[in-house]
Design an enzyme around this catalytic site. Structure first.
Site, PDB file in Angstrom:
ATOM      1  N   PRO A   1       0.794  -1.228   0.000  1.00  0.00           N
ATOM      2  CG  PRO A   1      -0.179  -1.155   2.106  1.00  0.00           C
ATOM      3  CD  PRO A   1       0.497  -2.090   1.151  1.00  0.00           C
ATOM      4  CG  ASN A   2      -0.258   4.242   1.350  1.00  0.00           C
ATOM      5  OD1 ASN A   2      -1.261   4.762   0.853  1.00  0.00           O
ATOM      6  ND2 ASN A   2      -0.279   3.669   2.534  1.00  0.00           N
TER       7      ASN A   2
ATOM      8  NE  ARG B   1       3.857   6.585   1.680  1.00  0.00           N
ATOM      9  CZ  ARG B   1       4.142   5.365   2.080  1.00  0.00           C
ATOM     10  NH1 ARG B   1       4.660   4.494   1.213  1.00  0.00           N
ATOM     11  NH2 ARG B   1       3.925   5.007   3.303  1.00  0.00           N
TER      12      ARG B   1
ATOM     13  CE1 TYR C   1       8.961   5.314   3.007  1.00  0.00           C
ATOM     14  CE2 TYR C   1       7.223   6.976   3.039  1.00  0.00           C
ATOM     15  CZ  TYR C   1       7.814   5.851   3.583  1.00  0.00           C
ATOM     16  OH  TYR C   1       7.279   5.267   4.693  1.00  0.00           O
TER      17      TYR C   1
ATOM     18  CG  ASN D   1       8.455  -1.793   0.303  1.00  0.00           C
ATOM     19  OD1 ASN D   1       7.920  -1.951   1.411  1.00  0.00           O
ATOM     20  ND2 ASN D   1       9.001  -0.650  -0.070  1.00  0.00           N
TER      21      ASN D   1
ATOM     22  CB  ALA E   1       1.724   0.198   6.533  1.00  0.00           C
TER      23      ALA E   1
ATOM     24  CG  HIS F   1       5.319  -2.048  10.244  1.00  0.00           C
ATOM     25  ND1 HIS F   1       6.681  -2.283  10.278  1.00  0.00           N
ATOM     26  CD2 HIS F   1       5.142  -1.017   9.360  1.00  0.00           C
ATOM     27  CE1 HIS F   1       7.284  -1.414   9.477  1.00  0.00           C
ATOM     28  NE2 HIS F   1       6.376  -0.642   8.904  1.00  0.00           N
TER      29      HIS F   1
ATOM     30  CG  ASP G   1       0.420 -17.304   8.136  1.00  0.00           C
ATOM     31  OD1 ASP G   1       1.501 -17.360   8.744  1.00  0.00           O
ATOM     32  OD2 ASP G   1      -0.690 -17.368   8.706  1.00  0.00           O
TER      33      ASP G   1
ATOM     34  CD  GLU H   1      10.197  -7.238   5.212  1.00  0.00           C
ATOM     35  OE1 GLU H   1       9.596  -8.325   5.373  1.00  0.00           O
ATOM     36  OE2 GLU H   1      10.332  -6.393   6.108  1.00  0.00           O
TER      37      GLU H   1
ATOM     38  CG  HIS I   1      11.378  -1.993   4.361  1.00  0.00           C
ATOM     39  ND1 HIS I   1      10.013  -1.955   4.285  1.00  0.00           N
ATOM     40  CD2 HIS I   1      11.694  -3.166   4.964  1.00  0.00           C
ATOM     41  CE1 HIS I   1       9.517  -3.060   4.837  1.00  0.00           C
ATOM     42  NE2 HIS I   1      10.520  -3.816   5.245  1.00  0.00           N
ATOM     43  CG  LEU I   2      11.724   2.939  -1.052  1.00  0.00           C
ATOM     44  CD1 LEU I   2      10.239   3.235  -1.078  1.00  0.00           C
ATOM     45  CD2 LEU I   2      12.431   3.586  -2.207  1.00  0.00           C
ATOM     46  CB  SER I   3      12.538   4.561   5.101  1.00  0.00           C
ATOM     47  OG  SER I   3      11.568   3.635   5.565  1.00  0.00           O
TER      48      SER I   3
ATOM     49  NE  ARG J   1      10.267   6.249   8.518  1.00  0.00           N
ATOM     50  CZ  ARG J   1       9.280   6.042   7.635  1.00  0.00           C
ATOM     51  NH1 ARG J   1       9.348   5.012   6.801  1.00  0.00           N
ATOM     52  NH2 ARG J   1       8.247   6.863   7.585  1.00  0.00           N
TER      53      ARG J   1
ATOM     54  NE  ARG K   1       7.083   4.562   9.833  1.00  0.00           N
ATOM     55  CZ  ARG K   1       5.972   4.606   9.090  1.00  0.00           C
ATOM     56  NH1 ARG K   1       5.678   3.601   8.283  1.00  0.00           N
ATOM     57  NH2 ARG K   1       5.167   5.642   9.151  1.00  0.00           N
TER      58      ARG K   1
HETATM   59  C1  DQA Z   1       8.310   1.253   3.785  1.00  0.00           C
HETATM   60  C2  DQA Z   1       8.377   1.453   5.305  1.00  0.00           C
HETATM   61  C3  DQA Z   1       7.031   1.214   5.941  1.00  0.00           C
HETATM   62  O1  DQA Z   1       7.103   1.431   7.339  1.00  0.00           O
HETATM   63  C4  DQA Z   1       5.982   2.146   5.361  1.00  0.00           C
HETATM   64  O2  DQA Z   1       4.717   1.873   5.913  1.00  0.00           O
HETATM   65  C5  DQA Z   1       5.957   2.122   3.876  1.00  0.00           C
HETATM   66  C6  DQA Z   1       7.221   2.104   3.156  1.00  0.00           C
HETATM   67  C7  DQA Z   1       9.643   1.599   3.093  1.00  0.00           C
HETATM   68  O3  DQA Z   1       9.815   1.189   1.949  1.00  0.00           O
HETATM   69  O4  DQA Z   1      10.473   2.312   3.666  1.00  0.00           O
HETATM   70  O5  DQA Z   1       4.903   2.170   3.259  1.00  0.00           O
HETATM   71  O6  DQA Z   1       8.030  -0.116   3.525  1.00  0.00           O
END
Ligand code: DQA
Length: 148
Positions: free
Chosen positions: A10-11, A18, A23, A74, A77, A80, A87, A98, A100-102, A107, A111
Site C-alpha cells: 500500500p501507498n 508521497r 521516500y 516491499n 505498512a 508491521h 503466512d 524484503e 524498504h526504501l527507508s 524511524r 516500524r
Molecule cells: C516502507 C516502510 C514502511 O514502514 C511504510 O509503511 C511504507 C514504506 C519503506 O519502503 O520504507 O509504506 O516499507
C-alpha cells in the site's frame, strides 16, 4: 530464464510525491524501469505487482509459486502487522527478500518490527530506490544457493 516477481504494498504507487523527505522523488515506474534494465543485464525476467489490498498481495504471492523463482517484496505498512502476508510467503516454496526504501529501524518504534521478515531470506532497508536493486541481486543469490 529465471523469473523474479517484485511486489509492492500500500501507498507505494504514490512514490515520487508521497513524503518525499522520507521516500525521495523517484516514482515506482522509475524503480520498475531500473529493475527491468538490471534484469536484462543479469539475465532475469522481472514482473511487477503493486496493490493497496492485503488479499491481492496474498493472491500474487500464491501465483508466484507457479510464475516466479524468487520474490522481492516491499509490503509497505503491512510489514508491521500482516500475518496473512507472512503466512503466504511461508506457504510458497519461493525465496523472498524484503526491501524498504527507508531504514525502518531508524524511524517510529512500530516500524522496527517486521512480522513478514521471518518469512524472508533477508531484509534490505534504508538505501532508497537502490534497496530494490540490492534486493534483486540478493534474491538471485538466494535462488542460486537453493539450486546448488
Ligand atoms: C516502507 C516502510 C514502511 O514502514 C511504510 O509503511 C511504507 C514504506 C519503506 O519502503 O520504507 O509504506 O516499507
Amino acid at each position: 530464464m529465471r523469473r523474479v516477481m517484485v511486489l509492492n504494498g500500500p501507498n507505494l504507487n504514490l512514490l515520487g510525491t508521497r513524503e518525499p523527505e522520507v521516500y525521495g522523488r523517484t516514482t515506482l515506474a522509475e524503480i520498475e524501469g531500473e529493475l527491468v534494465r538490471l534484469g536484462e543485464e543479469l539475465g532475469v525476467q522481472v514482473s511487477f505487482v503493486q496493490s493497496n489490498h492485503e488479499g491481492e498481495l496474498v493472491d500474487a504471492i500464491h501465483r508466484a509459486a507457479d510464475d516466479a523463482d524468487g520474490i522481492v517484496i516491499n509490503p509497505g505498512a503491512y510489514t508491521h502487522y500482516s500475518y496473512a502476508i507472512r503466512d503466504a510467503l511461508l506457504a510458497v516454496d519461493v525465496p523472498a527478500v524484503e526491501v524498504h526504501l527507508s531504514n525502518i529501524h531508524a524511524r517510529e518504534d512500530f516500524r522496527a518490527t517486521s512480522v513478514t521478515a521471518p518469512a524472508c531470506v533477508g531484509v534490505i532497508a534504508g538505501f532508497g530506490p537502490r534497496s530494490y536493486a540490492l534486493g534483486l541481486r540478493a534474491v538471485l543469490d538466494a535462488m542460486e544457493e537453493a539450486a546448488s
